[in-house]
Design a protein around this motif. Structure first.
Motif, mmCIF file in Angstrom:
data_model
loop_
_atom_site.group_PDB
_atom_site.id
_atom_site.type_symbol
_atom_site.label_atom_id
_atom_site.label_comp_id
_atom_site.label_asym_id
_atom_site.label_seq_id
_atom_site.Cartn_x
_atom_site.Cartn_y
_atom_site.Cartn_z
ATOM 1 N N ILE A 45 0.843 -1.201 0.000
ATOM 2 C CA ILE A 45 0.000 0.000 0.000
ATOM 3 C C ILE A 45 0.877 1.249 0.000
ATOM 4 O O ILE A 45 0.667 2.180 -0.792
ATOM 5 C CB ILE A 45 -0.943 0.004 1.226
ATOM 6 C CG1 ILE A 45 -2.101 -0.965 0.998
ATOM 7 C CG2 ILE A 45 -1.480 1.402 1.492
ATOM 8 C CD1 ILE A 45 -3.011 -1.117 2.200
ATOM 9 N N TYR A 49 1.445 4.199 -2.733
ATOM 10 C CA TYR A 49 1.296 5.615 -2.389
ATOM 11 C C TYR A 49 2.482 6.404 -2.918
ATOM 12 O O TYR A 49 2.335 7.497 -3.465
ATOM 13 C CB TYR A 49 1.211 5.808 -0.871
ATOM 14 C CG TYR A 49 -0.091 5.373 -0.250
ATOM 15 C CD1 TYR A 49 -1.235 5.212 -1.020
ATOM 16 C CD2 TYR A 49 -0.175 5.116 1.111
ATOM 17 C CE1 TYR A 49 -2.422 4.796 -0.452
ATOM 18 C CE2 TYR A 49 -1.369 4.712 1.692
ATOM 19 C CZ TYR A 49 -2.493 4.546 0.905
ATOM 20 O OH TYR A 49 -3.664 4.146 1.480
ATOM 21 N N VAL A 117 -4.225 4.698 5.204
ATOM 22 C CA VAL A 117 -5.125 4.017 4.281
ATOM 23 C C VAL A 117 -6.502 4.668 4.299
ATOM 24 O O VAL A 117 -7.117 4.899 3.242
ATOM 25 C CB VAL A 117 -5.241 2.515 4.629
ATOM 26 C CG1 VAL A 117 -6.278 1.850 3.736
ATOM 27 C CG2 VAL A 117 -3.897 1.827 4.462
ATOM 28 N N ASP A 201 -6.414 -1.395 -1.240
ATOM 29 C CA ASP A 201 -6.341 -0.733 0.066
ATOM 30 C C ASP A 201 -7.440 -1.239 0.985
ATOM 31 O O ASP A 201 -7.213 -1.583 2.149
ATOM 32 C CB ASP A 201 -6.487 0.781 -0.091
ATOM 33 C CG ASP A 201 -5.292 1.409 -0.792
ATOM 34 O OD1 ASP A 201 -4.311 0.686 -1.044
ATOM 35 O OD2 ASP A 201 -5.354 2.612 -1.092
#
Length: 323
Positions: A45, A49, A117, A201
């Motif tokens: 994740i 990003y 998240v 996510d």
């Protein structure tokens, strides 16, 4: 009027039901390596990003000092002071333990992975969320024991924090750095598949929610208190969370933050880390018999914050797409 029911909210409810029926899949003794899977998922994740973050956005997010000040003040000042107000009401040893448990909860740093998240799902300021959630854990290593030292005098200050720092660097910071470095090569590809990455996510968050509830149900943390006391604790935790959530949102609006920064302030400034809480409980309280009671408000808060924030984040993200 047609009522829309978000699929993610239904998924959260279904996952909690699954944790209640089959808690054994999420325990540390399970043959399913759920900790490893969730750790890899969280690292991916943050890598994604990084791919979606341009250096300019990252620099602007770090420089947003007014937002950082509000988030850290909410985490380490407003939260503890709200609980401190109720200390004069303590009249006996049992109430003292309950109050101490809530104050311990209030003094903890923010959780990193789920905060960022949730900010991402709600379309908030991701660079600022990464910075605040990461720095919160470092600040907490100093401030949490200092707060608790005012009321507890058996703190074991020689505890090794190496594992926490290694986890923070390996699982969060390094994946972001790798993503930012590779952003100019794969950034457009990451932007192209934003919907798929958002689904990823949410899947990781559902796994974290399952693991949290499964271990709570398997550990039977609710058996140490009566049903009435548990209900009162749950209501108190809900009131505390709601107060901080709306107060942080109110202050963010008064400071004239944009919507993205308001989301980041609310989501990062109201979260508390179960990982830090578990470690700090060993440092501050040692092996006292009431450690289960000390951790109970944190356990409840952790479950509630995941449940409520995930629903709010999904709703905000849905509103953003429809706008």
């Amino acid at each position: 009027m047609r009522i829309k029911i978000d699929g993610f909210i239904l998924s959260v409810i279904a996952v909690i039901g699954l944790a209640y029926l089959f808690p054994q899949w999420g325990t540390q003794e399970s043959k399913i390596p759920i900790d490893t899977i969730s750790a890899i998922g969280i690292s991916l994740i943050f890598f994604f990003y990084g791919l979606k973050l341009s250096p300019a956005k990252l620099k602007a997010g770090v420089k947003n000092w007014r937002l950082h000040l509000l988030v850290q003040a909410s985490t380490f000042l407003i939260f503890p002071l709200l609980v401190l107000v109720f200390r004069p009401l303590v009249q006996n040893e049992e109430q003292e333990i309950i109050w101490l448990a809530f104050f311990f909860l209030a003094a903890l740093p923010s959780t990193v992975s789920s905060s960022v998240v949730m900010v991402s799902i709600a379309k908030g300021n991701i660079p600022a969320a990464i910075f605040n959630a990461s720095i919160s854990g470092i600040i907490g290593v100093v401030l949490t024991p200092l707060w608790m030292g005012l009321f507890v005098h058996n703190a074991q200050t020689d505890f090794d924090f190496t594992d926490i720092y290694i986890k923070l660097i390996v699982q969060i910071i390094l994946p972001v750095i790798f993503g930012v470095v590779l952003q100019r090569f794969f950034g457009q590809l990451a932007q192209k598949y934003t919907k798929q990455l958002t689904l990823f996510d949410k899947s990781v968050i559902l796994l974290i929610i399952y693991k949290s509830f499964a271990r709570s149900f398997d550990g039977d943390i609710f058996s140490s208190v009566s049903l009435i006391d548990l209900l009162l604790l749950l209501i108190s935790v809900l009131v505390l969370f709601a107060t901080l959530f709306f107060l942080t949102g109110f202050l963010a609006k008064k400071m004239k933050f944009n919507i993205g920064d308001q989301i980041t302030a609310q989501f990062c400034g109201t979260k508390k880390s179960l990982v830090h809480g578990t470690v700090f409980s060993k440092i501050i309280f040692g092996n006292i018999p009431t450690i289960g009671i000390i951790l109970l408000p944190l356990m409840l808060f952790h479950a509630i914050q995941l449940l409520i924030i995930s629903m709010v984040a999904s709703k905000r993200g849905l509103e953003d797409r429809e706008a």
